[in-house]
Design a protein around this motif. Sequence first.
Motif, PDB file in Angstrom:
ATOM      1  N   SER A  30       0.812  -1.217   0.000  1.00  0.00           N
ATOM      2  CA  SER A  30       0.000   0.000   0.000  1.00  0.00           C
ATOM      3  C   SER A  30       0.845   1.267   0.000  1.00  0.00           C
ATOM      4  CB  SER A  30      -0.928   0.012   1.221  1.00  0.00           C
ATOM      5  OG  SER A  30      -0.160  -0.024   2.424  1.00  0.00           O
ATOM      6  N   GLU A  31       2.150   1.124   0.312  1.00  0.00           N
ATOM      7  CA  GLU A  31       3.012   2.314   0.345  1.00  0.00           C
ATOM      8  C   GLU A  31       4.431   1.964  -0.062  1.00  0.00           C
ATOM      9  OE1 GLU A  31       5.630   2.654   2.692  1.00  0.00           O
ATOM     10  OE2 GLU A  31       5.199   0.793   3.757  1.00  0.00           O
ATOM     11  N   ILE A  32       5.164   2.992  -0.479  1.00  0.00           N
ATOM     12  CA  ILE A  32       6.595   2.890  -0.796  1.00  0.00           C
ATOM     13  C   ILE A  32       7.311   3.949   0.032  1.00  0.00           C
ATOM     14  CG2 ILE A  32       8.377   3.135  -2.558  1.00  0.00           C
ATOM     15  CD1 ILE A  32       6.287   2.278  -4.623  1.00  0.00           C
ATOM     16  N   ALA A  33       8.259   3.508   0.833  1.00  0.00           N
ATOM     17  CA  ALA A  33       9.034   4.425   1.680  1.00  0.00           C
ATOM     18  C   ALA A  33       8.129   5.330   2.504  1.00  0.00           C
ATOM     19  CB  ALA A  33      10.004   5.251   0.836  1.00  0.00           C
ATOM     20  N   LEU A  40       0.527   8.675  -4.588  1.00  0.00           N
ATOM     21  CA  LEU A  40       1.552   8.947  -5.595  1.00  0.00           C
ATOM     22  C   LEU A  40       0.949   9.015  -6.990  1.00  0.00           C
ATOM     23  CD1 LEU A  40       4.391   6.622  -4.227  1.00  0.00           C
ATOM     24  CD2 LEU A  40       4.545   9.109  -4.504  1.00  0.00           C
ATOM     25  N   VAL A  41       0.088   8.079  -7.305  1.00  0.00           N
ATOM     26  CA  VAL A  41      -0.557   8.059  -8.613  1.00  0.00           C
ATOM     27  C   VAL A  41      -1.471   9.265  -8.783  1.00  0.00           C
ATOM     28  CG1 VAL A  41      -2.304   6.836  -9.969  1.00  0.00           C
ATOM     29  CG2 VAL A  41      -0.386   5.575  -8.995  1.00  0.00           C
ATOM     30  N   VAL A  50       9.107   5.090  -9.328  1.00  0.00           N
ATOM     31  CA  VAL A  50       9.325   5.573  -7.965  1.00  0.00           C
ATOM     32  C   VAL A  50      10.640   4.997  -7.442  1.00  0.00           C
ATOM     33  CG1 VAL A  50       8.399   5.715  -5.629  1.00  0.00           C
ATOM     34  CG2 VAL A  50       6.830   5.629  -7.588  1.00  0.00           C
ATOM     35  N   PHE A  51      11.475   5.858  -6.844  1.00  0.00           N
ATOM     36  CA  PHE A  51      12.753   5.419  -6.275  1.00  0.00           C
ATOM     37  C   PHE A  51      12.837   5.832  -4.808  1.00  0.00           C
ATOM     38  CE2 PHE A  51      13.333   6.026 -10.797  1.00  0.00           C
ATOM     39  CZ  PHE A  51      13.906   4.818 -11.165  1.00  0.00           C
ATOM     40  N   SER A  52      13.380   4.950  -4.000  1.00  0.00           N
ATOM     41  CA  SER A  52      13.487   5.171  -2.560  1.00  0.00           C
ATOM     42  C   SER A  52      14.930   5.470  -2.187  1.00  0.00           C
ATOM     43  CB  SER A  52      13.005   3.932  -1.789  1.00  0.00           C
ATOM     44  OG  SER A  52      13.405   3.987  -0.445  1.00  0.00           O
ATOM     45  N   LYS A 418      14.547  10.489   2.595  1.00  0.00           N
ATOM     46  CA  LYS A 418      14.503   9.761   3.865  1.00  0.00           C
ATOM     47  C   LYS A 418      13.515  10.360   4.844  1.00  0.00           C
ATOM     48  CE  LYS A 418      19.004   9.843   4.444  1.00  0.00           C
ATOM     49  NZ  LYS A 418      20.349   9.578   5.029  1.00  0.00           N
ATOM     50  N   GLU A 419      13.011  11.560   4.563  1.00  0.00           N
ATOM     51  CA  GLU A 419      11.980  12.177   5.396  1.00  0.00           C
ATOM     52  C   GLU A 419      10.596  12.007   4.781  1.00  0.00           C
ATOM     53  OE1 GLU A 419      15.056  13.909   4.869  1.00  0.00           O
ATOM     54  OE2 GLU A 419      15.550  12.908   6.776  1.00  0.00           O
ATOM     55  N   ARG A 420      10.468  11.128   3.825  1.00  0.00           N
ATOM     56  CA  ARG A 420       9.211  10.812   3.144  1.00  0.00           C
ATOM     57  C   ARG A 420       8.707  11.945   2.276  1.00  0.00           C
ATOM     58  NH1 ARG A 420       5.697   7.579   7.805  1.00  0.00           N
ATOM     59  NH2 ARG A 420       7.328   6.088   8.394  1.00  0.00           N
ATOM     60  N   ASN A 421       9.581  12.868   1.898  1.00  0.00           N
ATOM     61  CA  ASN A 421       9.213  13.902   0.948  1.00  0.00           C
ATOM     62  C   ASN A 421       9.360  13.347  -0.467  1.00  0.00           C
ATOM     63  OD1 ASN A 421       8.901  16.016   2.966  1.00  0.00           O
ATOM     64  ND2 ASN A 421      11.136  15.913   3.159  1.00  0.00           N
ATOM     65  N   VAL A 422       8.408  13.677  -1.325  1.00  0.00           N
ATOM     66  CA  VAL A 422       8.414  13.179  -2.697  1.00  0.00           C
ATOM     67  C   VAL A 422       8.920  14.274  -3.628  1.00  0.00           C
ATOM     68  CG1 VAL A 422       7.049  12.155  -4.543  1.00  0.00           C
ATOM     69  CG2 VAL A 422       6.446  11.708  -2.149  1.00  0.00           C
TER      70      VAL A 422
END
Length: 447
Positions: A30-33, A40-41, A50-52, A418-422
């Motif tokens: 249900s989530e990435i990073a 996201l979509v 998507v890259f982590s 790493k702070e979950r900012n896209v």
Amino acid sequence: MSYQKPTINKVDFAMMSKYGSPLKSQKIRSEIAGVDVRELVQNYGSPLFVFSQQEIEEKYHRLHEAFSSRYPDVVFGWSYKTNYLNAICNLYHKLGSIAEVVSEFEYQKARALGIEGKDIIFNGPYKPKEALKVAVEEGAKIHIDHLFEINDLEEIARELGVKIPVAIRVNMDTGIYPQWSRFGFNYESGEAIDAIERIHSGGLLELTGLHSHIGTFMLDASAYGKETAKLMDLKHQAEERFGYRIEYIDIGGGFASKNRLKGVYQSPDVIVPTPDDYAQQITEAIYTHNKSDTLPRLYLETGRHLIDEAGYLLTTVQAYKRFPDGMKGYILDAGVNLLYTATWYNFNFELDRRYEGLNEPSMLNGPLCMNIDILSENIMLPPLDRGTVITIGPVGAYNYTQSMQFIRYRPAAVLIDKERNVHLIKEPDDLETINYKERIPDYLKRS
């Protein structure tokens, strides 16, 4: 949901096992990073790469620690062909990698990102003379692939009035088949030592390094021990016979990721060597076969192993239908245009939530008007809704760089820090992107 005619499909494997029922099990992501895939979509469109960053850094540090804890002088060269998105390249450079490129295009990309020539390894079977001259002037590490490059470099040396430091690429038998004998000079036949003699006789080039790249997705770590032993033997011969000082050896890349090769039925967790496996084989071979007072610098050009599992592709179910044989087919907005490596890998397909109903054999098709546009020929899935978001992985290696503008525009790419900012790191293509370099002759223009 409207009525659908029932079908009976044969399930060609055991109904129950220690892993559970294939009729009920579902893979969910249900989530990435820490970021919801549907969000996201919604924000960046579908499909979406998507890259982590967290996964990139963890993998990098794990591999670097495996080598640096065993060997005093190790340098990673980020393989641009694996993933040359600017943000991804800069992230690896920030972690300490130099650049490894295989074309003048990738060389120019590295320079545009601020990487100095001295921090670029220039590989590849085709290096135009003009590109070689630029690389020489900027102090890049040039790895010679064939005799014609020796001739070109000698002409450049005469033109510039300098002696050019170079390395040669070597191919060899390490027990891996098919053998990558297309690139460089062969070790067993004596071609490699002949190339060194040719360089020495010309007097215009200085051999300072040796390079080999024995294959891709290598599941036998011991092959690297054999490769390194042969490079060290060649190093000794070059130093003893011709008086060269070999400053470094470059053992290439090819370390496997946790992807699943087609035709291989064991889990990647079982068959893929660990970073320590690779590092132990390579460093032990250097120590065992070193015959000089100093140790060479060790370069690695690892790409796939570092990025593959940090990359995902989000795709959305657009429609579904029932085929004449009874199998259910889903139409996705991502296909082989974006996942060229689907030819070789059985990707993981993970649903955005748990869906009601029993699994049945299904096919995942892409959006292309091509019969070969199949991402999975037979996958057990529950009834999925239109709009279901499916996460495909690992796809961090080679898929973006090999994706194509064919029938559909190439999608956007984002990096989650790493702070979950896209962060949007590549805008989606559009008609302006595609038409930008096209020209219509006057006589074909519409009035």
